[in-house]
Design a protein around this motif. Sequence first.
Motif, short mmCIF file in Angstrom:
data_model
loop_
_atom_site.label_atom_id
_atom_site.label_comp_id
_atom_site.label_asym_id
_atom_site.label_seq_id
_atom_site.Cartn_x
_atom_site.Cartn_y
_atom_site.Cartn_z
N UNK A 166 0.96 -1.30 0.03
CA UNK A 166 0.01 0.18 0.07
C UNK A 166 0.89 1.35 -0.11
N UNK A 167 2.13 1.12 0.64
CA UNK A 167 2.82 2.47 0.89
C UNK A 167 3.28 2.86 -0.43
N UNK A 168 3.56 1.70 -1.09
CA UNK A 168 4.40 1.86 -2.66
C UNK A 168 3.25 2.72 -3.54
N UNK A 169 1.93 2.33 -3.67
CA UNK A 169 0.89 2.74 -4.57
C UNK A 169 0.59 4.28 -3.88
N UNK A 170 0.57 4.49 -2.52
CA UNK A 170 0.31 5.63 -2.05
C UNK A 170 1.38 6.86 -2.52
N UNK A 171 2.72 6.30 -2.53
CA UNK A 171 3.78 7.18 -2.84
C UNK A 171 3.79 7.40 -4.42
N UNK A 172 3.44 6.70 -5.16
CA UNK A 172 3.26 6.91 -6.49
C UNK A 172 2.04 7.77 -6.77
N UNK A 173 0.80 7.74 -6.21
CA UNK A 173 -0.04 8.44 -6.38
C UNK A 173 0.26 9.78 -5.78
N UNK A 174 1.27 10.09 -4.99
CA UNK A 174 1.31 11.44 -4.52
C UNK A 174 2.60 12.12 -5.38
N UNK A 175 3.04 11.55 -6.48
CA UNK A 175 3.86 12.07 -7.26
C UNK A 175 5.19 12.25 -6.78
N UNK A 176 5.46 11.32 -5.79
CA UNK A 176 6.95 11.55 -5.33
C UNK A 176 8.03 10.78 -6.07
N UNK A 177 9.14 10.85 -5.64
CA UNK A 177 10.33 10.27 -6.29
C UNK A 177 10.40 8.86 -5.80
#
Length: 295
Positions: A78-89
């Motif tokens: 979930x943390x991976x998908x959240x980070x991608x959705x947030x537009x992070x590096x």
Amino acid sequence: MQSFHSYCISASGEERAGGDMQARFPYWSFTKTAIAICALKLSENGTVNLDGCVDGEAYTLRQLLNHTAGLPDYGALKDYHDAVAAGGEPWSRDKLLSAALARGMLFAPDAGWSYSNIGYMLAREHIEAASGLSFAQLMTDLISTPLGLTSVALVTTREEFAQLHCEAAGKYAPGWVYHGCLAGNVRDAARLLHGLFSGKLLSAASMAEMQVTIPLGGALEGRPWTECGYALGLMSGAMGEAGRSAGHSGGGPSCVNAVYHFPDLREPVTGACFTDGHYEGVAETELGRLVQNFG
């Protein structure tokens, strides 16, 4: 309204195209097919051993390529998908592996099957280390140059990804695809797979090895698959009336694709279909319809 871009070519060379042939798209997991082709080509010349253990681990290169190594996948995080959705590096490699392997391996090598992007990251790293060449250079030398593919390249930066025909262009860092993300036009995607099944890339023995399939079951709800399996870098099974199919689907933020070879038609056809959305089944279904109407 759904926008489709497609290209199909028959064994005799008849071509049909629809949509924009110049637009370049992310190939997403179709990149796995290219990694597997490079691995098999390097196996032919003795640079790698498909059945040798990788970097002192219990699993082999072959097991990485057919998803039987027992490695988990970051797609479940979930943390991976959240980070991608947030537009992070993208996370560092160490952070990714630490998160994905927090609960250890899923099973002992060859004791099961589980799709793993991490496995393909490790396979790519292994063939790069063994050959002394980057995957981008291997792709050029072993696939693009022999087939005359001019649009295909590895995209590694936000700036490169921003040039693609994809709603996420400019908002997404391709480093989130840890095994690498090739991009190119729809025509070159189909020509890559057509070249493979036309015998232009691998020896007959290597092609036979590449197509050894692990059966994984029958129909998938909402998708055209009636028989499912996985070979070396190839989703391999059957799509209803289109018959046997081998290739790969891919998907990421805002766009999906399906690139497959269909040997059971009146004349074998290889095709690619790219479209917007998040569901590979849409591209697969449209491609199945197109190839059945071919000829």
